[in-house]
Design a protein around this motif. Structure first.
Motif, mmCIF file in Angstrom:
data_model
loop_
_atom_site.group_PDB
_atom_site.id
_atom_site.type_symbol
_atom_site.label_atom_id
_atom_site.label_comp_id
_atom_site.label_asym_id
_atom_site.label_seq_id
_atom_site.Cartn_x
_atom_site.Cartn_y
_atom_site.Cartn_z
ATOM 1 N N LYS A 98 41.086 35.862 49.773
ATOM 2 C CA LYS A 98 41.572 36.335 48.480
ATOM 3 C C LYS A 98 40.400 36.571 47.535
ATOM 4 O O LYS A 98 40.267 37.644 46.955
ATOM 5 C CB LYS A 98 42.530 35.291 47.892
ATOM 6 N N GLY A 99 39.544 35.561 47.453
ATOM 7 C CA GLY A 99 38.406 35.674 46.546
ATOM 8 C C GLY A 99 37.497 36.828 46.929
ATOM 9 O O GLY A 99 37.138 37.662 46.100
ATOM 10 N N ASN A 100 37.158 36.892 48.214
ATOM 11 C CA ASN A 100 36.279 37.961 48.673
ATOM 12 C C ASN A 100 36.909 39.327 48.451
ATOM 13 O O ASN A 100 36.246 40.275 48.043
ATOM 14 C CB ASN A 100 35.979 37.798 50.162
ATOM 15 N N GLY A 101 38.195 39.410 48.759
ATOM 16 C CA GLY A 101 38.895 40.683 48.632
ATOM 17 C C GLY A 101 38.814 41.205 47.207
ATOM 18 O O GLY A 101 38.524 42.371 46.964
ATOM 19 N N ALA A 102 39.042 40.313 46.263
ATOM 20 C CA ALA A 102 39.006 40.732 44.868
ATOM 21 C C ALA A 102 37.601 41.165 44.491
ATOM 22 O O ALA A 102 37.399 42.141 43.769
ATOM 23 C CB ALA A 102 39.460 39.583 43.974
ATOM 24 N N MET A 103 36.614 40.456 45.045
ATOM 25 C CA MET A 103 35.241 40.758 44.674
ATOM 26 C C MET A 103 34.813 42.121 45.184
ATOM 27 O O MET A 103 34.006 42.808 44.570
ATOM 28 C CB MET A 103 34.347 39.666 45.259
ATOM 29 N N PHE A 104 35.333 42.538 46.324
ATOM 30 C CA PHE A 104 34.875 43.795 46.910
ATOM 31 C C PHE A 104 35.884 44.926 46.759
ATOM 32 O O PHE A 104 35.811 45.930 47.439
ATOM 33 C CB PHE A 104 34.529 43.592 48.389
ATOM 34 N N GLY A 105 36.810 44.729 45.868
ATOM 35 C CA GLY A 105 37.726 45.828 45.554
ATOM 36 C C GLY A 105 38.863 46.004 46.535
ATOM 37 O O GLY A 105 39.553 47.017 46.498
ATOM 38 N N PHE A 106 39.057 45.046 47.425
ATOM 39 C CA PHE A 106 40.213 45.135 48.305
ATOM 40 C C PHE A 106 41.355 44.385 47.639
ATOM 41 O O PHE A 106 41.763 43.306 48.078
ATOM 42 C CB PHE A 106 39.900 44.548 49.675
ATOM 43 N N ASP A 107 41.833 44.980 46.570
ATOM 44 C CA ASP A 107 42.808 44.264 45.751
ATOM 45 C C ASP A 107 44.101 43.998 46.495
ATOM 46 O O ASP A 107 44.752 42.975 46.286
ATOM 47 C CB ASP A 107 43.100 45.059 44.471
ATOM 48 N N ASN A 108 44.469 44.944 47.361
ATOM 49 C CA ASN A 108 45.730 44.747 48.083
ATOM 50 C C ASN A 108 45.641 43.526 48.996
ATOM 51 O O ASN A 108 46.560 42.727 49.086
ATOM 52 C CB ASN A 108 46.142 45.997 48.862
ATOM 53 N N ILE A 109 44.465 43.376 49.647
ATOM 54 C CA ILE A 109 44.289 42.205 50.511
ATOM 55 C C ILE A 109 44.297 40.947 49.662
ATOM 56 O O ILE A 109 44.925 39.938 50.007
ATOM 57 C CB ILE A 109 42.969 42.301 51.299
ATOM 58 N N SER A 110 43.625 41.043 48.557
ATOM 59 C CA SER A 110 43.539 39.884 47.682
ATOM 60 C C SER A 110 44.927 39.434 47.238
ATOM 61 O O SER A 110 45.260 38.252 47.300
ATOM 62 C CB SER A 110 42.679 40.240 46.476
ATOM 63 N N ALA A 111 45.738 40.408 46.830
ATOM 64 C CA ALA A 111 47.077 40.061 46.356
ATOM 65 C C ALA A 111 47.923 39.473 47.478
ATOM 66 O O ALA A 111 48.628 38.471 47.304
ATOM 67 C CB ALA A 111 47.757 41.308 45.788
#
Lengths: 700, 175
Positions: free
Chosen positions: A47-60
């Motif tokens: 989640k954290g990594n996803g948000a950091m690299f713009g993979f917001d869908n994965i993060s969510a």
């Protein structure tokens, strides 16, 4: 940024694999809290990594899954196979989202929503009714029933917080999502304007939070910053019900004076707070303090220390490693030619230097090779999922066992071994292991076993895939091969020869074609893949007992020990790994079989081929020929050559596209004198000889 | 066959095969080497003479004389290997071509190159880009990519006794 995204993808893939492995373990030990924690943490990291690299869908998405696992962790939700199935499905989906960001967004979201809905169904009633996408709703659903605890949190981030890409506002927001609370920012550390560095974080915060969640949930919020930051979490009161007005009042007070003591804050709540000093529990977010905590925190620390162990290494692209290997290969060639030159001129001064260089080159070569070696276990764990899914869909009960996962093998080989192994395992599941009822009838345990074992044998590594299934029927295989025209019906063959027939192109025993196996591109492709890696594959099978397929692979590609042989002025190299014996060859002594190309060595009858004839090499026959006995594909063959020059370390080069289809030659190498020598493929030589002899005999 | 392909003038390396002049477009030529020891690869067509070590790389050597139905190229004072880089079915490949002698690099205008006659050359017309008349002598400009398409070169035999190989090499050369 591209690089970072690649790195992110790599990392996320690793996390996904980890989650998958953990889930499968969890299936066996659903109560293991460590495993649950591992899933939770992996999701959190993603989640954290996803948000950091713009993979917001994965993060969510991972955020929502994390929420579910938080429930599991809190014991509100039990681990069931549905939950595991669903999480595995979610992992696949994340993988898809990772590989094809931006593709089919609508469809992806639909799938995500669907998975989340399924998750919601598993959750206790209340949550199920609410929208699954809103994670905060999920969290709050449980809140009402549980006791509220009031925490006082001090969060003093390091000055360089922003450098790690952390946004403290998000952390605070996440914290407040846990319950109800108030945040007080302290700005007393702000320097005078002239010294102000906008890239530094001068603020720190005090948070008062009332939540039904336990202290772990709060610690998890700080998971990425806990090492560098000063974090204090104090429990003020373990019961009580705080209204927004209470918080406002406290906030007002806090605003007036920055330096409220703990006691003073407590007093602000005193109407509802009992004797605090008695239950004052203090948790400091520093690692040292964490380690003192007992129980399951230990496992967390273990993971932490594992992580720090991993970071002591560096990630290097395999392309760079390939280049390194190529360069070392060249160096080995140059060095051996230098040594030869020096020996020829016998100049003792240079001899010393040459010897020193030889030593250094050997060291460099060994290290370069070692760098590329990774444990085969990384490959094996991939198959757990395959076996699980496939055996279920076929209604079979299969246990997968591993052995020797720590055996190391070149990364290139491991990468290219993936597909053949998948095929072999599928075969075992599909054709090998019988359905549970039949197994019981035959007096076997209901559950079949597939074992993947790896071990080193000399310079090679053997990987064995064995099952305790129904085995193969040589008669059936022979008949089948004859029917397909792969062998003449009347050709007498030993059992092991017959079993090898399954590797022939066009041979597939599957009676009906399933999506699992039996498309006729089966074992021959496996064999081709393995042979491309300079390996061999053999099969042993006992009817009714099971089948074992062994892949024998070189430890590494690129550089091998070779026996240089010479015939009619042409030099060839035979990999040492197949050479069993060398001896002089006197044809006149071979009186027993005067007109046959077979001879008896120590009671064993061994066929031989003459390289001179086989390759139509001219030149005069030397008075004494030599015989090299090679052992390959479970067969011994003698190769008659003029001379044996000795053992050399050789660098394997490809013959290129033009000569791709040459049979019996697997590559070339450059000898110390700069000349090119061809590398013989003993297995293929046997095959060609068999084919030609058979054709010749047919015409008699 | 694309006789109009060359629009601008180009440089060509000319070389000799059995007293006839041939030309390669220079941009595909990497270098010219002495005719050195070639390691034969058994069970392959004769026109594929084997491989050499080109600074640590294994490079296959083609004997165009054999491919064109002439006798084998022999090592002489003038004979040499022309190393060319060609695009073979989408893959860049380096290979060496044997020549009796290398002559010179010439500049040809497109109008100096005539399309190949359909008969008389005894070569597959698609091998020939055109025929140039240069200072009184005829130069056959070869279409390198066509000669070295995989189909032409990947004729590696299953049973490679010498006789068979020769006949097949001839078939591809003369047809």
């Amino acid at each position: 940024m591209e690089n970072f995204i690649e790195l992110y993808k790599e990392e996320t893939k690793e996390l996904l694999n980890d989650v998958q492995d953990t889930l499968l373990e969890l299936e066996e030990r659903p109560d293991d809290r460590d495993l649950i924690d591992r899933v939770f943490r992996a999701m959190h990291n993603m989640k954290g990594n996803g948000a950091m690299f713009g993979f917001d869908n994965i993060s969510a998405f991972t955020h929502d899954i994390e929420t579910v696992y938080d429930k599991v962790r809190d014991g509100e939700l039990a681990i069931t196979s549905e939950l595991i199935n669903l999480t595995l499905e979610a992992c696949d989906q994340i993988n898809l989202m990772l590989l094809k960001p931006g593709a089919d967004l609508g469809k992806q979201q639909e799938k995500v929503d669907q998975i989340l809905r399924e998750f919601a169904k598993l959750l206790p009633d209340k949550a199920g009714k609410k929208s699954p996408q809103k994670s905060t709703v999920l969290q709050k659903s449980g809140v009402e029933e549980k006791k509220q605890t009031l925490y006082l949190i001090h969060f003093v981030p390091p000055h360089d917080l922003f450098l790690s890409g952390t946004n403290p506002v998000l952390l605070l927001r996440e914290l407040l999502d846990l319950g109800q609370g108030t945040v007080i920012a302290h700005n007393d550390k702000l320097p005078p304007f002239s010294e102000f560095d906008p890239q530094k974080c001068y603020l720190y915060w005090t948070i008062i939070l009332s939540t039904s969640r336990d202290i772990r949930a709060i610690q998890d919020v700080f998971i990425f910053v806990e090492d560098e930051s000063e974090i204090q979490i104090k429990e003020i009161s373990s019961h009580g019900d705080f209204s927004a007005a209470d918080f406002d009042r406290v906030k007002e007070k806090l605003k007036q004076s920055d330096q409220l003591s703990f006691k003073e804050i407590c007093q602000l709540f005193d109407a509802k707070v009992e004797e605090i000093s008695l239950q004052e529990k203090e948790i400091i977010g520093k690692k040292a303090a964490l380690q003192q905590k007992e129980g399951k925190k230990d496992s967390v620390d273990k993971r932490h220390s594992q992580e720090s162990e991993q970071t002591s290494g560096i990630r290097v692209s395999s392309e760079k490693l390939d280049n390194l290997i190529n360069l070392v290969g060249e160096l080995v060639t140059i060095q051996s030619s230098l040594t030869q030159q020096v020996l020829k001129n016998s100049d003792s001064q240079y001899l010393l230097i040459a010897e020193e260089l030889e030593r250094l080159t050997a060291g460099l070569r060994d290290i370069a090779m070692e760098i590329r070696l990774i444990p085969v276990g990384t490959l094996f764990s991939k198959y757990r999922r395959l076996v699980r899914d496939l055996s279920r869909s076929l209604g079979k009960e299969i246990k997968l066992e591993f052995e020797g996962g720590e055996t190391e093998l070149d990364k290139t080989i491991i990468d290219r071994l993936g597909d053949p192994l998948v095929h072999l395992i599928r075969n075992s599941i599909d054709h090998g292991i019988e359905p549970p009822e039949i197994r019981e009838q035959n007096g076997k345990p209901r559950q079949g076993t597939i074992r993947i074992a790896a071990f080193q044998s000399g310079a090679d590594v053997t990987i064995q895939i064995s099952d305790d299934g129904k085995g193969m029927d040589p008669k059936m295989i022979h008949a089948r091969a004859a029917e397909k025209g792969l062998v003449p019906e009347n050709m007498p063959m030993s059992t092991s020869e017959i079993l090898q027939l399954i590797f022939k192109p066009g041979f597939s025993t599957a009676e009906k074609v399933s999506d699992v196996s039996g498309r006729g591109v089966g074992m021959d492709v496996v064999r081709k893949n393995v042979e491309d890696l300079r390996g061999t594959v053999t099969v042993e099978s006992q009817l009714g007992k099971g089948t074992t397929i062994s892949l024998r692979l070189p430890l590494t590609l690129g550089i091998i020990d070779g026996l240089v042989i010479k015939t009619g002025g042409e030099r060839f190299v035979l990999p040492i790994s197949v050479v069993q014996d060398c001896q002089e060859f006197h044809i006149q002594e071979n009186v027993q079989f005067k007109h046959r190309d077979i001879l008896e060595i120590r009671g064993e009858v061994i066929p031989f081929i003459r390289l001179r004839e086989h390759f139509s090499i001219g030149g005069k026959l030397p008075p004494i020929e030599h015989l090299v006995i090679a052992f390959v594909n479970d067969q011994k063959i003698g190769i008659v050559v003029d001379e044996i020059e000795g053992e050399h370390q050789i660098v394997i080069k490809s013959l290129g596209k033009l000569y791709r289809r040459v049979e019996g030659i697997s590559g070339a190498t450059i000898l110390g004198n700069g000349a090119v020598a061809l590398i013989l493929d003993a297995g293929k030589l046997i095959e060609i000889a068999e084919r030609e002899e058979f054709a010749a005999v047919q015409n008699l | 066959m694309d006789e109009n392909q060359t629009i601008t003038s180009a440089h060509y390396l000319t070389f000799e095969l059995d007293q006839e002049q041939y030309g390669f477009e220079i941009e595909n030529v990497q270098s010219v080497l002495d005719f050195e020891q070639i390691t034969r690869v058994p069970r392959t067509p004769d026109f594929m003479r084997g491989v050499i070590n080109l600074r640590g790389k294994i490079v296959p050597i083609i004997d165009l004389r054999l491919k064109f139905g002439l006798s084998e190229t022999v090592k002489t004072r003038e004979s040499c290997i022309i190393i060319v880089n060609i695009d073979m079915n989408g893959e860049k490949t380096t290979l060496g071509v044997l020549a009796d002698a290398v002559r010179e690099v010439i500049l040809l205008e497109p109008e100096q190159i005539e399309p190949a006659p359909k008969i008389g050359t005894h070569l597959k017309t698609e091998f020939i880009k055109g025929v140039a008349n240069y200072q009184g002598s005829l130069i056959i400009i070869l279409e390198m990519e066509k000669i070295f398409t995989t189909n032409e070169l990947l004729l590696v035999h299953k049973s490679g006794s010498g006789v068979e190989t020769e006949s097949e090499a001839e078939v591809t050369a003369v047809s």
